[in-house]
Design a protein around this motif. Structure first.
Motif, short mmCIF file in Angstrom:
data_model
loop_
_atom_site.label_atom_id
_atom_site.label_comp_id
_atom_site.label_asym_id
_atom_site.label_seq_id
_atom_site.Cartn_x
_atom_site.Cartn_y
_atom_site.Cartn_z
N PRO A 184 1.12 -33.63 11.47
CA PRO A 184 1.44 -32.77 12.61
C PRO A 184 2.00 -31.40 12.23
O PRO A 184 1.94 -30.46 13.02
CB PRO A 184 2.47 -33.59 13.38
N PHE A 185 2.54 -31.26 11.01
CA PHE A 185 3.17 -29.99 10.64
C PHE A 185 2.54 -29.31 9.43
O PHE A 185 3.09 -28.35 8.89
CB PHE A 185 4.68 -30.19 10.40
N TYR A 186 1.37 -29.78 8.97
CA TYR A 186 0.70 -29.17 7.82
C TYR A 186 -0.75 -28.81 8.15
O TYR A 186 -1.53 -29.68 8.55
CB TYR A 186 0.66 -30.13 6.62
N LEU A 187 -1.12 -27.55 7.96
CA LEU A 187 -2.51 -27.14 7.97
C LEU A 187 -2.87 -26.78 6.53
O LEU A 187 -2.30 -25.84 5.96
CB LEU A 187 -2.75 -25.93 8.87
N GLU A 188 -3.82 -27.51 5.95
CA GLU A 188 -4.22 -27.29 4.57
C GLU A 188 -5.49 -26.44 4.53
O GLU A 188 -6.44 -26.72 5.27
CB GLU A 188 -4.43 -28.63 3.87
N ILE A 189 -5.49 -25.43 3.68
CA ILE A 189 -6.59 -24.48 3.61
C ILE A 189 -7.14 -24.50 2.19
O ILE A 189 -6.41 -24.27 1.22
CB ILE A 189 -6.11 -23.06 3.99
N LEU A 190 -8.45 -24.77 2.08
CA LEU A 190 -9.05 -25.03 0.77
C LEU A 190 -10.40 -24.33 0.64
O LEU A 190 -10.96 -23.80 1.60
CB LEU A 190 -9.24 -26.53 0.58
N HIS A 191 -10.92 -24.36 -0.58
CA HIS A 191 -12.27 -23.88 -0.86
C HIS A 191 -13.24 -24.58 0.10
O HIS A 191 -13.08 -25.77 0.39
CB HIS A 191 -12.62 -24.20 -2.32
N PRO A 192 -14.27 -23.88 0.58
CA PRO A 192 -15.16 -24.49 1.59
C PRO A 192 -15.91 -25.72 1.12
O PRO A 192 -16.38 -26.52 1.94
CB PRO A 192 -16.13 -23.36 1.93
N MET A 193 -16.05 -25.93 -0.19
CA MET A 193 -16.76 -27.10 -0.71
C MET A 193 -15.85 -28.32 -0.84
O MET A 193 -16.31 -29.41 -1.20
CB MET A 193 -17.37 -26.79 -2.07
N VAL A 194 -14.57 -28.16 -0.54
CA VAL A 194 -13.60 -29.23 -0.81
C VAL A 194 -13.52 -30.22 0.35
O VAL A 194 -13.40 -29.83 1.51
CB VAL A 194 -12.21 -28.63 -1.09
N SER A 195 -13.58 -31.48 0.01
CA SER A 195 -13.24 -32.58 0.92
C SER A 195 -13.06 -33.81 0.06
O SER A 195 -13.55 -33.88 -1.07
CB SER A 195 -14.33 -32.82 1.97
#
Length: 269
Positions: A184-195
């Motif tokens: 609820p309190f974290y937005l993670e931002i990553l390389h577009p190929m990441v999952s």
């Protein structure tokens, strides 16, 4: 027969006291003795996973770990890197400018440390550092080296404010990056190929393991891709509705040894 079990850490492997219970460890060890690979698959940084790797004895020659939500995959003994998808200094600068526009606290990682450009360090940044036993460094953008390797940037704030921040992120950013609200309190931002799914797929190909031979166990939004990808996606009893809807099997909650129950039902029996 299943050959690989990918297990999320927070909300899945760990109970509410942030412990791996004896029941869960025993089930994991029994699966390993049966020849099944156990791979921790987490949004945590590599440094924050090491205590669990040691506790579960997942540090042998053929053991791997997936960290930063799939941005970094490594052999736990040889340190061979299997997957590495990083953000650049330019990405960091753009995201910092966005965070200022949205009035959102942020922090980011290299492979060993955690940094924030915010002089007033947010409570959730402190919590993230404590959870992963990482030092926090206040580092203004002007002091950040341009050759920095960045697996992940995070916008952090209490739930209601973070939801508003996410709503106001321009579509151009949402299209450019992989963005996952992991708690609820974290937005993670990553390389577009990441999952997590992509990381598991690449690791499985290296190990000659088929999709149908994979189990993924998780609870949160950042687990959804691997739940959908695996031959058998397992939702914890405490999982989000979306994860439960996507899963093939629902186990017990994190406080009822849900990982052990899933392994016993799907692997050992």
């Amino acid at each position: 027969m299943y050959k690989l079990v990918a297990i999320d850490i927070d909300g899945t492997l760990l109970n509410s006291r942030q412990e791996i219970t004896k029941e869960v460890k025993d089930a994991i060890q029994a699966a390993i003795k049966k020849g099944v690979r156990i791979v921790l698959c987490t949004g945590r940084p590599i440094f924050g996973v090491n205590p669990f790797i040691e506790q579960l004895e997942l540090n042998n020659e053929n053991d791997f770990v997936i960290t930063f939500n799939g941005a970094f995959v490594q052999n736990t003994q040889t340190k061979e890197v299997v997957v590495q998808n990083d953000l650049t200094y330019g990405d960091l600068n753009d995201l910092y400018e966005l965070s200022k526009t949205l009035d959102s606290p942020m922090h980011y990682f290299d492979l060993n440390n955690m940094y924030t450009p915010n002089k007033m360090i947010n409570l959730y940044t402190i919590y993230e550092a404590h959870s992963n036993r990482l030092p926090i460094y206040y580092r203004p953008m002007a002091e950040t080296p341009e050759d920095i390797v960045i697996p992940k940037v995070m916008f952090v704030e209490e739930e209601t404010r973070l939801d508003r921040i996410i709503e106001n992120i321009p579509d151009t950013f949402k299209e450019k990056y992989m963005m996952i609200k992991s708690t609820p309190f974290y937005l993670e931002i990553l390389h577009p190929m990441v999952s997590k799914a992509n990381a598991i797929k690449q690791l499985a190909e290296k190990l000659s393991i088929k999709k149908e031979e994979i189990i993924s166990i998780g609870d949160g939004g950042n687990d959804l891709s691997m739940i959908e990808y695996a031959g058998c996606g397992v939702a914890m009893g405490n999982a989000t509705p979306a994860v439960k809807a996507a899963a093939d099997f629902q186990t017990l909650s994190k406080d009822e040894n849900g990982v052990a129950y899933a392994i016993e039902k799907l692997v050992l029996n």
